[in-house]
Design a protein around this motif. Structure first.
Motif, PDB file in Angstrom:
ATOM      1  N   VAL A  50       1.098   3.084   4.807  1.00 43.39           N
ATOM      2  CA  VAL A  50       0.086   2.109   4.408  1.00 43.39           C
ATOM      3  C   VAL A  50      -1.324   2.713   4.534  1.00 43.39           C
ATOM      4  O   VAL A  50      -2.146   2.606   3.614  1.00 43.39           O
ATOM      5  CB  VAL A  50       0.207   0.827   5.276  1.00 43.39           C
ATOM      6  N   THR A  51      -1.570   3.382   5.663  1.00 46.82           N
ATOM      7  CA  THR A  51      -2.915   3.947   5.857  1.00 46.82           C
ATOM      8  C   THR A  51      -3.156   5.113   4.900  1.00 46.82           C
ATOM      9  O   THR A  51      -4.293   5.358   4.488  1.00 46.82           O
ATOM     10  CB  THR A  51      -3.124   4.398   7.323  1.00 46.82           C
ATOM     11  N   SER A  52      -2.098   5.779   4.519  1.00 46.98           N
ATOM     12  CA  SER A  52      -2.265   6.862   3.542  1.00 46.98           C
ATOM     13  C   SER A  52      -2.657   6.269   2.177  1.00 46.98           C
ATOM     14  O   SER A  52      -3.486   6.826   1.450  1.00 46.98           O
ATOM     15  CB  SER A  52      -0.970   7.669   3.500  1.00 46.98           C
ATOM     16  N   GLY A  53      -2.078   5.113   1.848  1.00 44.84           N
ATOM     17  CA  GLY A  53      -2.457   4.410   0.607  1.00 44.84           C
ATOM     18  C   GLY A  53      -3.929   4.004   0.639  1.00 44.84           C
ATOM     19  O   GLY A  53      -4.642   4.165  -0.358  1.00 44.84           O
ATOM     20  N   GLY A  76       0.786  -1.247   0.000  1.00 42.16           N
ATOM     21  CA  GLY A  76       0.000   0.000   0.000  1.00 42.16           C
ATOM     22  C   GLY A  76       0.805   1.277   0.000  1.00 42.16           C
ATOM     23  O   GLY A  76       0.261   2.362  -0.235  1.00 42.16           O
ATOM     24  N   SER A  77       2.112   1.161   0.210  1.00 43.30           N
ATOM     25  CA  SER A  77       2.900   2.387   0.393  1.00 43.30           C
ATOM     26  C   SER A  77       3.077   3.191  -0.891  1.00 43.30           C
ATOM     27  O   SER A  77       3.423   4.371  -0.837  1.00 43.30           O
ATOM     28  CB  SER A  77       4.275   2.022   0.958  1.00 43.30           C
ATOM     29  N   LEU A  78       2.873   2.540  -2.037  1.00 44.94           N
ATOM     30  CA  LEU A  78       3.114   3.248  -3.310  1.00 44.94           C
ATOM     31  C   LEU A  78       1.810   3.750  -3.935  1.00 44.94           C
ATOM     32  O   LEU A  78       1.791   4.168  -5.087  1.00 44.94           O
ATOM     33  CB  LEU A  78       3.849   2.310  -4.278  1.00 44.94           C
ATOM     34  N   ILE A  79       0.732   3.668  -3.166  1.00 50.14           N
ATOM     35  CA  ILE A  79      -0.559   4.109  -3.719  1.00 50.14           C
ATOM     36  C   ILE A  79      -0.714   5.622  -3.530  1.00 50.14           C
ATOM     37  O   ILE A  79      -0.928   6.109  -2.421  1.00 50.14           O
ATOM     38  CB  ILE A  79      -1.739   3.356  -3.068  1.00 50.14           C
ATOM     39  N   THR A  80      -0.577   6.331  -4.619  1.00 54.84           N
ATOM     40  CA  THR A  80      -0.782   7.783  -4.635  1.00 54.84           C
ATOM     41  C   THR A  80      -2.218   8.032  -5.119  1.00 54.84           C
ATOM     42  O   THR A  80      -2.866   7.103  -5.614  1.00 54.84           O
ATOM     43  CB  THR A  80       0.189   8.436  -5.633  1.00 54.84           C
ATOM     44  N   PRO A  81      -2.714   9.273  -5.037  1.00 63.30           N
ATOM     45  CA  PRO A  81      -4.053   9.540  -5.580  1.00 63.30           C
ATOM     46  C   PRO A  81      -4.172   9.123  -7.042  1.00 63.30           C
ATOM     47  O   PRO A  81      -5.181   8.554  -7.451  1.00 63.30           O
ATOM     48  CB  PRO A  81      -4.205  11.056  -5.415  1.00 63.30           C
ATOM     49  N   ILE A  94      -4.687  -4.924   0.927  1.00 62.06           N
ATOM     50  CA  ILE A  94      -3.568  -4.211   1.544  1.00 62.06           C
ATOM     51  C   ILE A  94      -3.019  -5.023   2.719  1.00 62.06           C
ATOM     52  O   ILE A  94      -3.784  -5.467   3.582  1.00 62.06           O
ATOM     53  CB  ILE A  94      -4.032  -2.841   2.093  1.00 62.06           C
ATOM     54  N   SER A  95      -1.710  -5.179   2.755  1.00 64.99           N
ATOM     55  CA  SER A  95      -1.091  -5.860   3.890  1.00 64.99           C
ATOM     56  C   SER A  95      -0.990  -4.886   5.053  1.00 64.99           C
ATOM     57  O   SER A  95      -0.184  -3.949   5.020  1.00 64.99           O
ATOM     58  CB  SER A  95       0.300  -6.354   3.518  1.00 64.99           C
ATOM     59  N   ILE A  96      -1.814  -5.093   6.037  1.00 57.85           N
ATOM     60  CA  ILE A  96      -1.777  -4.231   7.231  1.00 57.85           C
ATOM     61  C   ILE A  96      -2.114  -5.134   8.415  1.00 57.85           C
ATOM     62  O   ILE A  96      -3.104  -5.855   8.382  1.00 57.85           O
ATOM     63  CB  ILE A  96      -2.740  -3.014   7.092  1.00 57.85           C
ATOM     64  N   ASP A  97      -1.266  -5.069   9.433  1.00 56.56           N
ATOM     65  CA  ASP A  97      -1.377  -6.064  10.510  1.00 56.56           C
ATOM     66  C   ASP A  97      -2.240  -5.632  11.680  1.00 56.56           C
ATOM     67  O   ASP A  97      -2.304  -6.342  12.689  1.00 56.56           O
ATOM     68  CB  ASP A  97       0.032  -6.444  10.997  1.00 56.56           C
ATOM     69  N   GLY A  98      -2.897  -4.469  11.566  1.00 53.75           N
ATOM     70  CA  GLY A  98      -3.739  -4.014  12.670  1.00 53.75           C
ATOM     71  C   GLY A  98      -3.368  -2.602  13.056  1.00 53.75           C
ATOM     72  O   GLY A  98      -2.841  -1.848  12.224  1.00 53.75           O
TER      73      GLY A  98
END
Lengths: 90, 464
Positions: free
Chosen positions: B221-224, B176-181, B196-200
């Motif tokens: 990640v959350t910004s993505g 998710g880190s490379l997801i821009t608008p 999205i890989s996010i562990d909590g």
């Protein structure tokens, strides 16, 4: 999903083991336990009404009446036999 | 919950193959392990079965579900071994901008990415496979490494498959880190599914998922995710790895998702295939699985009772197996179908089962040989270790054998390099999950149906 008891066991229901592939002229219903397919051709809105009745449970008499109304081209007895034999209706 | 064996019997022309009747507070569930099919019945009917009485109307329903047969009818077809390659993974890159502590891919494998020309050849091969086998609907997953490092190529896959006329569901699992608008808009427009890989929550995520330079990643990640939400993407999924440490916070993890991201799908992957020696201590062991299963089901049911809808995939998939025998899950519905239905293309055009690109001995074919994929899989299934049936005495009498069949093959091979044994962690998890889910079904069927279908529970009482 239905829990069968003595009040509803004589009703007809849609099998839970189905997959539907809709297209412009009707639907192909795949019964995944027996690996059989049944093709039904009719307008989607009519078929959806038909499936809704079957999800809720419907008596055999009423089902035949509804088939005559919703699928006038089908022979109700033959159509029902096919549905039951292929495990689409239980 | 009461549990009785219903022995095989014959009544007239009808033969019942034997099963188990589970009875709880609300109803009973008749289950046939051989076919994986079930029937929900009232206490009254359960009593009939226990007493060896088989009402005709009940037998009719059993026939319709393949739990009983008429004289002369053959057994049910078994599709678990059928070869239908329709899920294609493409190894886009071995690079990743993260260095998650438990990653399966070895950190020393770096520097390899799929060339545009090879990607083109792979897509041609997939299109040929679809056309010669009359596949009209397939799935493609650009895989990595971090697949969004190859964003242009991901969009190329979309365009080329669209032009081919074959219906394709493209899905991505990304950090998710490379997801821009801009990226989010293009992915949404192309109808590409994103997990999205996010562990909590932050502290749990940042303890496990770090950048290559060791920095925390929760913010990126959350910004993505926010970009995807803003772009209007529906059905965003999350993938969370549950380690020994994060298992302690399982309830907190589920709370985080349902409260912060109520529309997001939740996939919890208990870590049980340590790729790196250093990660071994993080993996859950077979004995941890009953705890994971019990706490997961309890938390999910508690949340539903409080009015939340929890889109957690493991509970809903396993309920669907029990109640509708869904065959849609390649890993959990009728044993592992990796290799038979799911293959991966590496950067040289070699084809492997499931995700086994790092196991050269498991190669099925190479696209340059232009051989028919189905036939090549058939040949591989005869000789490759990956396809050998997993065996254990335990499986023969296991109630859940129809769905489990020894569990995840790749997990076994990652662990011991051979496929003679069952996946112990998967076995332990399945046993615990199915037993608890049946208890839920027979105690509160409506709640079970809501969890299976991901809809609000009518008996909810809202949290104060």
């Amino acid at each position: 999903m239905v829990v069968y008891d003595k009040n509803n066991i004589r009703n007809m229901y849609l099998s839970p083991y189905l997959k539907f592939a809709w297209d412009e002229t009707g639907v192909t219903v795949y019964q995944i336990v027996f690996c059989r397919a049944l093709r039904i051709e009719a307008k989607r809105e009519k078929l959806e009404i038909f499936f809704t009745y079957l999800k809720q449970g419907i008596t055999m008499d009423r089902l035949q009446t509804e088939i005559r109304k919703l699928l006038p081209k089908a022979d109700p007895n033959l159509f029902l036999t096919q549905c039951i034999r292929n495990g689409v209706i239980e | 919950m009461k549990q009785d064996i219903i022995k095989k019997f014959t009544k007239g022309q009808i033969h019942f193959c034997g099963g188990v009747c589970f009875e709880g507070r609300s109803c009973a569930l008749l289950f046939v392990p051989e076919s994986g099919t079930s029937l929900l019945i009232s206490h009254e009917y359960a009593e009939h079965l226990r007493n060896g009485e088989y009402p005709d109307e009940l037998l009719g329903k059993m026939l319709s579900r393949g739990m009983a047969f008429l004289t002369g009818e053959s057994q049910l077809p078994d599709h678990s071994k059928s070869i239908e390659p329709n899920f294609f993974l493409i190894d886009m890159t071995q690079f990743c901008n993260f260095s998650c502590k438990y990653c399966l891919r070895s950190p020393e494998i770096t520097g390899k990415r799929l060339s545009k020309q090879k990607l083109d050849e792979i897509l041609d091969y997939i299109i040929d496979t679809c056309r010669s086998n009359h596949y009209t609907h397939i799935s493609i997953q650009p895989w990595g490494g971090e697949p969004l490092l190859e964003f242009e190529n991901v969009m190329y896959i979309h365009q080329k498959m669209k032009d081919s006329g074959i219906q394709v569901n493209i899905s991505l699992e990304t950090n998710g880190s490379l997801i821009t608008p801009e990226v989010a808009e293009k992915l949404t427009e192309a109808n590409i599914s994103v997990g999205i890989s996010i562990d909590g929550p932050r502290e749990i995520h940042d303890a496990q998922r770090l950048t290559n330079s060791g920095k925390p990643t929760f913010e990126e990640v959350t910004s993505g995710i926010a970009c995807l939400q803003k772009a209007g993407m529906r059905n965003i999924g999350s993938i969370s790895v549950i380690t020994k440490d994060s298992l302690k916070e399982l309830e907190k993890i589920l709370d985080f998702f349902v409260k912060q991201y109520p529309d997001m799908g939740i996939k919890l992957n208990p870590m049980h295939s340590p790729g790196r020696e250093t990660a071994r201590k993080m993996a859950l062991e077979p004995e941890d699985m009953p705890e994971f299963a019990g706490r997961l089901i309890k938390k999910v049911t508690d949340l539903y009772k409080k009015g939340y809808v929890v889109r957690e995939s493991r509970t809903s998939t396993l309920l669907r197996n029990l109640l509708c025998r869904s065959d849609s899950d390649l890993c959990h519905s009728m044993g592992c179908r990796g290799g038979r239905c799911m293959v991966i293309f590496d950067q040289k055009g070699d084809v492997y089962p499931c995700e086994m690109v790092d196991y050269p001995e498991e190669k099925i074919t190479n696209i340059a040989d232009h051989r028919d994929l189905k036939k090549e899989i058939e040949k591989a299934a005869e000789k490759n270790l990956y396809f050998k049936e997993k065996t254990s005495e335990k499986c023969r009498d296991c109630l859940w054998r129809y769905y489990c069949r020894g569990g995840c093959t790749s997990a076994v091979m990652y662990q011991n390099g051979k496929n003679a044994e069952i996946n112990k962690e998967g076995c332990s998890l399945n046993c615990a999950m199915y037993q608890s889910l049946i208890e839920l079904i027979v105690d509160d069927p409506e709640l079970a149906f809501c969890i299976m279908e991901g809809r609000e529970y009518p008996g909810k009482r809202m949290e104060e």
